[in-house]
Structures are given as C-alpha cells and as structure tokens.
Design a protein around this motif. Sequence first.
Motif, PDB file in Angstrom:
ATOM      1  N   THR A  74      21.188  52.434  54.525  1.00 47.57           N
ATOM      2  CA  THR A  74      20.957  51.238  55.342  1.00 47.57           C
ATOM      3  C   THR A  74      20.291  50.136  54.519  1.00 47.57           C
ATOM      4  O   THR A  74      20.366  48.967  54.866  1.00 47.57           O
ATOM      5  N   LEU A  88      30.971  49.424  59.659  1.00 50.51           N
ATOM      6  CA  LEU A  88      29.901  50.273  60.198  1.00 50.51           C
ATOM      7  C   LEU A  88      30.375  51.720  60.081  1.00 50.51           C
ATOM      8  O   LEU A  88      31.392  52.089  60.673  1.00 50.51           O
ATOM      9  N   LEU A 215      23.885  53.004  65.893  1.00 46.18           N
ATOM     10  CA  LEU A 215      25.091  52.170  65.922  1.00 46.18           C
ATOM     11  C   LEU A 215      26.302  52.889  65.324  1.00 46.18           C
ATOM     12  O   LEU A 215      27.400  52.836  65.863  1.00 46.18           O
ATOM     13  N   TRP A 216      26.082  53.549  64.177  1.00 49.09           N
ATOM     14  CA  TRP A 216      27.207  54.171  63.467  1.00 49.09           C
ATOM     15  C   TRP A 216      27.736  55.426  64.168  1.00 49.09           C
ATOM     16  O   TRP A 216      28.838  55.864  63.882  1.00 49.09           O
ATOM     17  N   TYR A 242      27.157  45.548  69.006  1.00 50.81           N
ATOM     18  CA  TYR A 242      26.725  45.837  67.625  1.00 50.81           C
ATOM     19  C   TYR A 242      26.353  44.545  66.896  1.00 50.81           C
ATOM     20  O   TYR A 242      26.442  44.459  65.683  1.00 50.81           O
ATOM     21  N   PRO A 245      22.552  44.293  63.835  1.00 43.71           N
ATOM     22  CA  PRO A 245      22.474  45.526  63.044  1.00 43.71           C
ATOM     23  C   PRO A 245      21.060  45.880  62.561  1.00 43.71           C
ATOM     24  O   PRO A 245      20.851  46.974  62.036  1.00 43.71           O
ATOM     25  N   LEU A 248      18.946  49.423  64.934  1.00 45.31           N
ATOM     26  CA  LEU A 248      19.895  50.497  64.612  1.00 45.31           C
ATOM     27  C   LEU A 248      20.146  51.456  65.776  1.00 45.31           C
ATOM     28  O   LEU A 248      21.155  52.158  65.786  1.00 45.31           O
TER      29      LEU A 248
END
Length: 267
Positions: A74, A88, A215-216, A242, A245, A248
């Motif tokens: 990150t 992402l 998020l990922w 999203y 960013p 997270l």
Amino acid sequence: MHSDYLTTALIAEVEAIAREAGAAIMDIYGRDFSIEQKADQSPLTEADAAAHRLIDARLNQLSLHLPVLSEEDTGQFGGADVQGRYWLVDPLDGTKEFIKRNGEFTVNIALIEQGKPVLGVVYAPALALCYTAARGYGASKTDAEGNKRSIKVAEHNAGTPWRVVGSRSHAGDAMPLLLEQLGEHELVAMGSSLKLCLVAEGAADVYPRLGPTSLWDTAAAHCVAEQAGGRVIQLDGQPLGYGNPQQLLNPHFLVVGNSSQDWPALF
C-alpha cells in the motif's frame, strides 16, 4: 456505455495476468510454504508475495499505465490518475482458505474509475474458475473445461427460502439477527471473493458482509456482481465505493440480486 479504453483486449490481458498469478500461487500451494504474521495478525504466505510481484510487474507493462494499489504494497500507491483511475489488487484473497488447502481462494484485479469498479477479474486457480466483467460488456464465468458463459443474478420469488452466502472464516455476531429478520433461508458457506460471485451467477440471493473487509477484497467481484445485474450496497442502501483509497476499510455491505426486499429497512 463502453469507455474507449475498456476493450475486449484489455479484459483479456487482465485475465491473462490473473491466470499467470494463479499459476505462481499453485506452484507454492503444492508444496510446504512459509507463513508469517502481518502487523494486524493476519497471515501472509510466500504465495501472496509472489502473486503481488507478478501482477504489479505485468500491470505496469500494459499500454494503459495506471497507479496500482495492492494489498501487499500500500506504501507505493500515490493516488489515482487525473481521471480517477487506478488498479486495485488483492493478489491472494482467502489466505486462510489457502492455508487450509480447501481451494476457495482467489486472485482479484479491478480497475477503478471515479470510485466505481469498471473492470474486474476474479480467478480461483485451485478450482480453475474465472469470472470477468467490465462496464458495457456484462459478466461471464469460465469453468474448468474452458467453457465461457454470460452470468446473471437470480430473481428471488417471495415465499421461497433466501439463499444466503456466509463466510467460512468470519461469521460475526450481527448475522444471526439479520437471518432472523429475513425469515426462511438456507446458508451457503464459501471463502474469499467467490461469495460475491455466487450472487453474480445466480447461485445465491444475498451475501451480507457485517464484518471488516478492505477495498481490494471486494472491488473485482463487485464489478462482476454489478455487471451481472446485482447491487453492492451499504446498509443504508448507498452503493459501496472506492473513491477514497486512503480509507482502506469498507463499511458493512450487502451483495444482492433481484428481489422486492427493502434491504435498508432490515437495519
């Protein structure tokens, strides 16, 4: 609508990257592998790191050159481009499933534009399943034999039991209350981002996530669910996004197919 940069060629390139990362993961899956603890006590295997390095390098070779936000790095992410676009990536989602060797882990690559996932690939290498989607192209699933078909969410008929997807590794306390509100239901257990894909392909009606995700964890499968006609919404009914960013962690959310259910009313 098709964005000019969202092409069948780009979708194919991203799928190829996910499959290549999956092959690297399977090389490690088949032997003894090292497991470390991350700062948040979640497990990290050498497969996570190998897949991250491969995906990061391959995305940077694409003609569409965009910043990459990956779970495994990150720190290098400097923000989206001027059009609000970035990759992402979760190189290995379902590390606990990987360690248990139950096959339910995935490679996830999403393209975000203005806070929305506009392209998503979810590849489950141990199951040889691949889900792909992009705005304007719908969603599809390729099975272990290489057969590709379009997928759509299911229509839930009032009076029939709800098919609810739950996590194998994270059950949470709020779930029983929600299930009580919903009424008659059957639970489908599944690991990783495959839970969202089950709703996308019509194998389940709803996936409530009432616990932490990042998020990922969701972006690629979010795109698949949405392009298959589903919705990924926060508990107040607003879409999951999203666009920030730096933040997270996702709020709690639901992945839903078609039904007359007023979801926010349950909360």
